[in-house]
Every structure is written in structure tokens, then in C-alpha cells.
Design an enzyme around this catalytic site. Structure first.
Site, PDB file in Angstrom:
ATOM      1  NE  ARG A 125      78.569  -3.621  36.971  1.00  0.00           N
ATOM      2  CZ  ARG A 125      78.771  -3.164  37.956  1.00  0.00           C
ATOM      3  NH1 ARG A 125      78.258  -3.468  39.038  1.00  0.00           N
ATOM      4  NH2 ARG A 125      79.665  -1.675  38.000  1.00  0.00           N
TER       5      ARG A 125
ATOM      6  CB  SER B 110      82.407  -1.541  31.502  1.00  0.00           C
ATOM      7  OG  SER B 110      82.708  -0.478  32.103  1.00  0.00           O
TER       8      SER B 110
ATOM      9  CD  GLU C 150      79.343  -4.461  33.067  1.00  0.00           C
ATOM     10  OE1 GLU C 150      78.586  -3.710  33.158  1.00  0.00           O
ATOM     11  OE2 GLU C 150      80.541  -4.430  33.472  1.00  0.00           O
TER      12      GLU C 150
END
Length: 341
Positions: free
Chosen positions: A167, A240, A337
Site C-alpha cells: 500500500r 479497509s 490506509e
């Protein structure tokens, strides 16, 4: 044609469904229009600071944006090269990511099917290095074409220059946010191959491997996602909310003394082991709980949701409470995130 709106609501541009406004909103359809926008930002015809968004599926707005929000409408899919084994394609940054995956499946191109159903657009996918079910978009990317909004210069980053990790990419670093993605060049496979090692997929295909196909893998991924993740059109969320934390092996061993069944995944680059953020949150009793109008999704503890009328500050307050409990119980820090603004 360049679209410019003033005092514009971003309600339709973030999947959390937060009703904030921006002083200016600009949609551009080409490199030339983005260059024109950069010039307008430089001479003050558009207010600063500027922010570039994709589908708004990785954003949490906690207040109005005081400057200009940019959004790409650069579309198109161009085949640059193909041989017996692969096809190389250039895709516009404004193409909806899942539309691109669907096109790959329709054309018999292998590699992106495990990334089905991920919201957002192609440009943002390259910035975020999206991933799911054992695949990351960096596995497909050859290069990323950008425009430096600061000086108006075009630059192509080869994949090796993009600093891809879990990520992460160099485009997420503050000093590189001046680079806006124009297009992404990717290489797809033409020979049949699948990545079914991820547990949910291997379980799905355990008894019907003889029927596996690109379309069936896509349908399986979409089905698994639907069983765990809310539809943002119904329940506001950004998927998420936290990344899965990576910890040293020694920390894992310490945790295993009290929680021997703690799930973990070894990192191939030797950086340690990845823990399940969802499992940690669930052990703290947050799954299905809420703070006011912000909640933790009852099917997947990694997902924070807008239960209706929540502000960005409400979601942020819940995230901080969850992080605090996980840190207190496990001594592990969770990192968002989602980009909190």
C-alpha cells in the site's frame, strides 16, 4: 472541455458519504487541460492548496477543502504491444478500475482478475498500489506517466522508480504529491494462469478446479468481497480503514505466548510478519460496535462505516478509539490506509 465549479459539494466524490465542500473543483480530460489547470493554480486563478482525488474511495474528509480539488476524466485503453505470451496496454488515469478489470476478463487477459471489485480509478490504483487476494497492481505495472503540477513538466516513472511496497509508492510521499498520474502502462498475460493461493479463493475452488476460468475467478472475488464489505452506495465506507501491521518476528513470538492462534503472514522481503488488523480489532470487541453514527462493520472489523449522518470527525474519533484499544492490548500500532484530510 475543462470543467470548473466553485463552492462545490464533494458528497458525490467520497465513498464515506461525507458532505464537505471545496472552494473549486476541476475535471480535466487530457494532459493539455491538466497543464492549463496547473497554470491557473500557479497564477492564482484557482485557489491553493490543490488536492487530486480519484473515486474518493480512500479518503476521509473531516472538514471543507479550502483550495482546489482536481479529478481526472482521462479515459481510453490502448494496446501498445502484444506477442504470444503478453499484451502491453496504456490505460487512462480516469478509467474506473473495475471497468478495466472487466475489460481484461472479456478480452482474455490474465493478471488483474484478483483485483476485481476494488473501487476507485486507474490513476489512484497506481498511487496506492492496490492489492487483494494475493495480487498487487505493482505486479502488472510497467510505467506510470505523470505531469508535475508544480512546473508543468511531464515525466514517466518506470515501475522500479515507483518505490512500490505494501500500500505504498513514492507518489504518496509529500514531496512527490505534485506528480499527477496521466496514464498507467501495464503488461497482462495471454496464457492461462491463475493465482488461487489466497485462502478464500483456494477454498472456493477446492472442489471445482476443472471449471476455473477468468470469468469464474472474477465472479468468485466479487462474491467474496460482497460477503465481507459493504456497498458504499448503501453504507458509507472506504473499505479497509487500516493497513495490516508488519511487526518483527520477536514481537509475533511475544504475542503467541498469550494468543497462540494469532493469524500472521510471513513477509517475502524479510521485513518481519504481517498481522491481521481485522483480527486484532475483533479481539478488542469492536466488531459490530459503534460510537454515535460511526461504526465498525459487523462482517469485517477492518471496515469503518458511516451509519447515517456521520461527520468525518465522527469516523476519525472512532478510528482513534480502535487504535488506542489495539495498542493498549497488543502493543501494536495500526496505521490508516485511508487518507484523512
Amino acid at each position: 472541455m475543462l470543467r470548473i465549479e466553485r463552492d462545490y459539494s464533494l458528497l458525490g466524490h467520497n465513498t464515506f458519504g461525507i458532505d464537505v465542500r471545496t472552494s473549486a473543483f476541476v475535471e480535466y480530460h487530457s494532459e493539455e487541460e491538466l497543464s492549463e489547470t496547473a497554470a491557473m493554480l500557479a497564477d492564482g486563478r484557482l485557489p491553493s492548496p490543490w488536492l487530486h482525488i480519484g473515486g474518493g474511495s480512500n479518503l476521509l474528509f473531516t472538514k471543507d477543502w479550502p483550495g482546489t480539488v482536481l479529478h481526472s476524466r482521462i479515459t481510453g485503453l490502448e494496446v501498445l504491444y502484444s506477442d504470444a505470451d503478453t499484451v502491453t496496454v496504456r490505460v487512462g488515469s480516469g478509467v474506473v478500475w473495475d471497468d478495466f478489470v472487466g475489460e481484461c476478463v472479456d478480452r482474455g487477459w490474465y493478471g488483474a482478475e484478483n483485483l476485481s471489485g476494488i473501487p476507485g480509478e486507474v490513476g489512484a490504483a497506481a498511487v496506492q498500489n492496490i492489492g487483494a487476494y494475493g495480487t498487487e497492481v505493482k505486479d502488472l505495472i510497467l510505467s506510470v506517466e505523470t505531469l508535475n503540477v508544480g512546473n508543468g513538466k511531464r515525466r514517466v516513472f518506470e515501475a522500479a522508480e515507483c518505490g512500490y511496497g505494501y500500500r505504498r509508492s513514492i507518489f504518496k510521499q509529500s514531496e512527490n504529491k505534485r506528480y499527477v498520474v496521466l496514464s498507467v502502462t501495464m503488461r497482462m498475460g495471454l496464457k492461462e494462469h491463475y493465482n488461487l493461493e489466497y485462502k478464500a479463493l483456494s477454498t472456493f475452488f477446492k472442489d471445482n478446479m476443472q471449471d476455473v476460468s477468468l470469468r469464474l475467478v472474477r465472479e468468485a472475488v466479487l462474491s467474496i468481497r460482497d460477503s465481507k464489505l459493504p456497498d458504499p452506495a448503501v453504507i458509507g465506507s472506504a473499505g479497509s480503514f487500516f493497513t495490516n501491521p508488519v511487526v518483527p518476528v520477536a514481537k509475533l513470538q511475544e504475542l503467541q505466548q498469550q494468543w497462540p492462534d494469532i493469524p500472521y503472514y510471513a513477509q517475502t522481503d524479510g521485513t518481519g510478519v504481517k498481522l491481521s488488523a481485522g483480527w486484532l480489532i475483533e479481539q478488542c470487541g469492536w466488531k459490530g460496535r459503534s460510537l454515535g453514527r460511526a461504526g465498525v462493520y459487523d462482517r469485517q472489523a477492518l471496515v469503518l462505516v458511516n451509519l447515517g449522518g456521520a461527520s468525518g470527525a465522527d469516523i476519525k474519533r472512532l478510528a482513534e478509539a480502535v487504535r488506542s484499544d489495539v495498542r493498549s492490548r497488543f502493543g501494536v500500532d495500526l496505521h490508516p490506509e485511508v487518507n484523512i484530510l
